[in-house]
Design a protein around this motif. Structure first.
Motif, PDB file in Angstrom:
ATOM      1  N   GLU A  34      18.459  59.615  54.353  1.00  0.00           N
ATOM      2  CA  GLU A  34      19.531  58.193  55.177  1.00  0.00           C
ATOM      3  C   GLU A  34      19.529  57.425  54.258  1.00  0.00           C
ATOM      4  O   GLU A  34      20.539  56.470  53.579  1.00  0.00           O
ATOM      5  CB  GLU A  34      18.440  57.215  56.294  1.00  0.00           C
ATOM      6  CG  GLU A  34      17.449  57.360  57.321  1.00  0.00           C
ATOM      7  CD  GLU A  34      16.787  56.818  57.702  1.00  0.00           C
ATOM      8  OE1 GLU A  34      17.311  56.639  59.108  1.00  0.00           O
ATOM      9  OE2 GLU A  34      16.261  56.643  57.087  1.00  0.00           O
ATOM     10  N   ILE A  35      19.119  57.615  52.925  1.00  0.00           N
ATOM     11  CA  ILE A  35      19.074  56.814  51.479  1.00  0.00           C
ATOM     12  C   ILE A  35      20.501  57.646  50.683  1.00  0.00           C
ATOM     13  O   ILE A  35      21.345  57.001  50.464  1.00  0.00           O
ATOM     14  CB  ILE A  35      18.089  56.946  50.539  1.00  0.00           C
ATOM     15  CG1 ILE A  35      16.439  56.223  50.469  1.00  0.00           C
ATOM     16  CG2 ILE A  35      18.162  56.421  49.168  1.00  0.00           C
ATOM     17  CD1 ILE A  35      15.417  56.362  49.970  1.00  0.00           C
ATOM     18  N   ARG A  36      20.364  59.122  50.994  1.00  0.00           N
ATOM     19  CA  ARG A  36      21.685  60.151  50.263  1.00  0.00           C
ATOM     20  C   ARG A  36      22.759  58.957  51.438  1.00  0.00           C
ATOM     21  O   ARG A  36      23.605  59.207  50.679  1.00  0.00           O
ATOM     22  CB  ARG A  36      21.020  61.628  50.835  1.00  0.00           C
ATOM     23  CG  ARG A  36      22.483  61.581  50.255  1.00  0.00           C
ATOM     24  CD  ARG A  36      22.271  63.561  50.410  1.00  0.00           C
ATOM     25  NE  ARG A  36      22.203  64.231  51.811  1.00  0.00           N
ATOM     26  CZ  ARG A  36      21.456  65.200  52.546  1.00  0.00           C
ATOM     27  NH1 ARG A  36      20.666  65.035  51.836  1.00  0.00           N
ATOM     28  NH2 ARG A  36      21.740  65.110  53.296  1.00  0.00           N
ATOM     29  N   ASP A  37      22.543  58.875  52.994  1.00  0.00           N
ATOM     30  CA  ASP A  37      23.339  58.479  53.409  1.00  0.00           C
ATOM     31  C   ASP A  37      24.729  57.194  53.157  1.00  0.00           C
ATOM     32  O   ASP A  37      25.143  57.298  52.804  1.00  0.00           O
ATOM     33  CB  ASP A  37      23.455  58.411  54.667  1.00  0.00           C
ATOM     34  CG  ASP A  37      23.312  60.230  55.859  1.00  0.00           C
ATOM     35  OD1 ASP A  37      24.038  61.169  54.825  1.00  0.00           O
ATOM     36  OD2 ASP A  37      22.878  59.895  56.313  1.00  0.00           O
ATOM     37  N   MET A  38      23.539  56.504  52.779  1.00  0.00           N
ATOM     38  CA  MET A  38      23.390  55.354  52.383  1.00  0.00           C
ATOM     39  C   MET A  38      24.466  55.066  51.364  1.00  0.00           C
ATOM     40  O   MET A  38      25.679  54.644  50.864  1.00  0.00           O
ATOM     41  CB  MET A  38      22.949  53.907  52.390  1.00  0.00           C
ATOM     42  CG  MET A  38      22.766  52.686  51.775  1.00  0.00           C
ATOM     43  SD  MET A  38      21.392  51.782  51.598  1.00  0.00           S
ATOM     44  CE  MET A  38      21.366  51.632  49.899  1.00  0.00           C
ATOM     45  N   GLN A  39      24.171  56.019  50.400  1.00  0.00           N
ATOM     46  CA  GLN A  39      24.933  55.608  48.566  1.00  0.00           C
ATOM     47  C   GLN A  39      26.067  56.725  48.680  1.00  0.00           C
ATOM     48  O   GLN A  39      27.068  56.364  47.344  1.00  0.00           O
ATOM     49  CB  GLN A  39      23.711  56.406  48.124  1.00  0.00           C
ATOM     50  CG  GLN A  39      22.283  55.813  47.521  1.00  0.00           C
ATOM     51  CD  GLN A  39      21.240  56.053  46.314  1.00  0.00           C
ATOM     52  OE1 GLN A  39      21.321  57.014  46.084  1.00  0.00           O
ATOM     53  NE2 GLN A  39      20.515  55.327  46.427  1.00  0.00           N
ATOM     54  N   ASN A  40      26.426  57.530  50.123  1.00  0.00           N
ATOM     55  CA  ASN A  40      27.220  57.907  49.889  1.00  0.00           C
ATOM     56  C   ASN A  40      28.029  58.300  51.158  1.00  0.00           C
ATOM     57  O   ASN A  40      28.787  58.403  51.053  1.00  0.00           O
ATOM     58  CB  ASN A  40      26.968  60.014  50.080  1.00  0.00           C
ATOM     59  CG  ASN A  40      25.854  60.577  48.472  1.00  0.00           C
ATOM     60  OD1 ASN A  40      26.291  59.973  47.652  1.00  0.00           O
ATOM     61  ND2 ASN A  40      25.401  62.261  49.104  1.00  0.00           N
ATOM     62  N   GLY A  41      28.124  56.942  51.178  1.00  0.00           N
ATOM     63  CA  GLY A  41      28.674  56.590  52.760  1.00  0.00           C
ATOM     64  C   GLY A  41      30.386  56.212  52.894  1.00  0.00           C
ATOM     65  O   GLY A  41      30.117  56.102  51.011  1.00  0.00           O
ATOM     66  N   LYS A  42      30.453  55.975  53.711  1.00  0.00           N
ATOM     67  CA  LYS A  42      32.289  55.332  53.458  1.00  0.00           C
ATOM     68  C   LYS A  42      32.042  53.926  53.383  1.00  0.00           C
ATOM     69  O   LYS A  42      30.642  53.274  53.820  1.00  0.00           O
ATOM     70  CB  LYS A  42      33.124  56.037  54.723  1.00  0.00           C
ATOM     71  CG  LYS A  42      33.694  57.590  54.658  1.00  0.00           C
ATOM     72  CD  LYS A  42      34.426  57.497  55.345  1.00  0.00           C
ATOM     73  CE  LYS A  42      34.307  58.997  55.407  1.00  0.00           C
ATOM     74  NZ  LYS A  42      35.386  59.265  56.090  1.00  0.00           N
ATOM     75  N   GLY A  43      33.069  52.660  52.821  1.00  0.00           N
ATOM     76  CA  GLY A  43      33.301  51.768  52.974  1.00  0.00           C
ATOM     77  C   GLY A  43      32.123  50.927  51.768  1.00  0.00           C
ATOM     78  O   GLY A  43      31.715  51.854  50.957  1.00  0.00           O
ATOM     79  N   THR A  44      32.416  49.627  51.703  1.00  0.00           N
ATOM     80  CA  THR A  44      31.869  49.158  50.388  1.00  0.00           C
ATOM     81  C   THR A  44      30.609  49.020  50.508  1.00  0.00           C
ATOM     82  O   THR A  44      30.037  49.589  52.277  1.00  0.00           O
ATOM     83  CB  THR A  44      32.196  47.817  51.077  1.00  0.00           C
ATOM     84  OG1 THR A  44      32.045  46.691  51.429  1.00  0.00           O
ATOM     85  CG2 THR A  44      33.675  47.485  50.596  1.00  0.00           C
ATOM     86  N   ALA A  45      29.623  48.853  49.644  1.00  0.00           N
ATOM     87  CA  ALA A  45      28.799  49.245  49.123  1.00  0.00           C
ATOM     88  C   ALA A  45      27.714  47.781  50.213  1.00  0.00           C
ATOM     89  O   ALA A  45      26.452  48.685  50.517  1.00  0.00           O
ATOM     90  CB  ALA A  45      28.256  48.863  47.488  1.00  0.00           C
TER      91      ALA A  45
END
Length: 85
Positions: A34-45
């Motif tokens: 989930e941390i990886r998904d958050m850091q690599n996900g689409k959209g703004t931070a």
């Protein structure tokens, strides 16, 4: 003994959402993926952060959108301690 797998945030500013008054939000600790998904996900931070908050609370992003900035800040500070940002 407190449950270290989750943290409850008593809202300084309760909100009405989905026909209920929400006075607290409980988040579980994130998994590595989930941390990886958050850091690599689409959209703004900030979009990714709000999505992470909602996922960990097992609630809708729309609820996080309704929280007062002071309450969001408390939750965000806790997340930042965990993910090291």
């Amino acid at each position: 003994m407190a449950d270290k797998a989750q943290k409850t945030f008593d809202l300084e500013y309760p909100v009405s959402f989905g026909g209920e008054t929400v006075t607290a939000v409980t988040l579980r600790r994130p998994k590595g993926r989930e941390i990886r998904d958050m850091q690599n996900g689409k959209g703004t931070a900030i979009d990714r952060t709000f999505e992470m908050m909602a996922t960990l609370a097992e609630r809708e992003v729309a609820l996080i959108d309704e929280l007062d900035a002071a309450d969001v800040k408390k939750i965000d500070a806790w997340l930042n301690e965990i993910v090291g940002e």
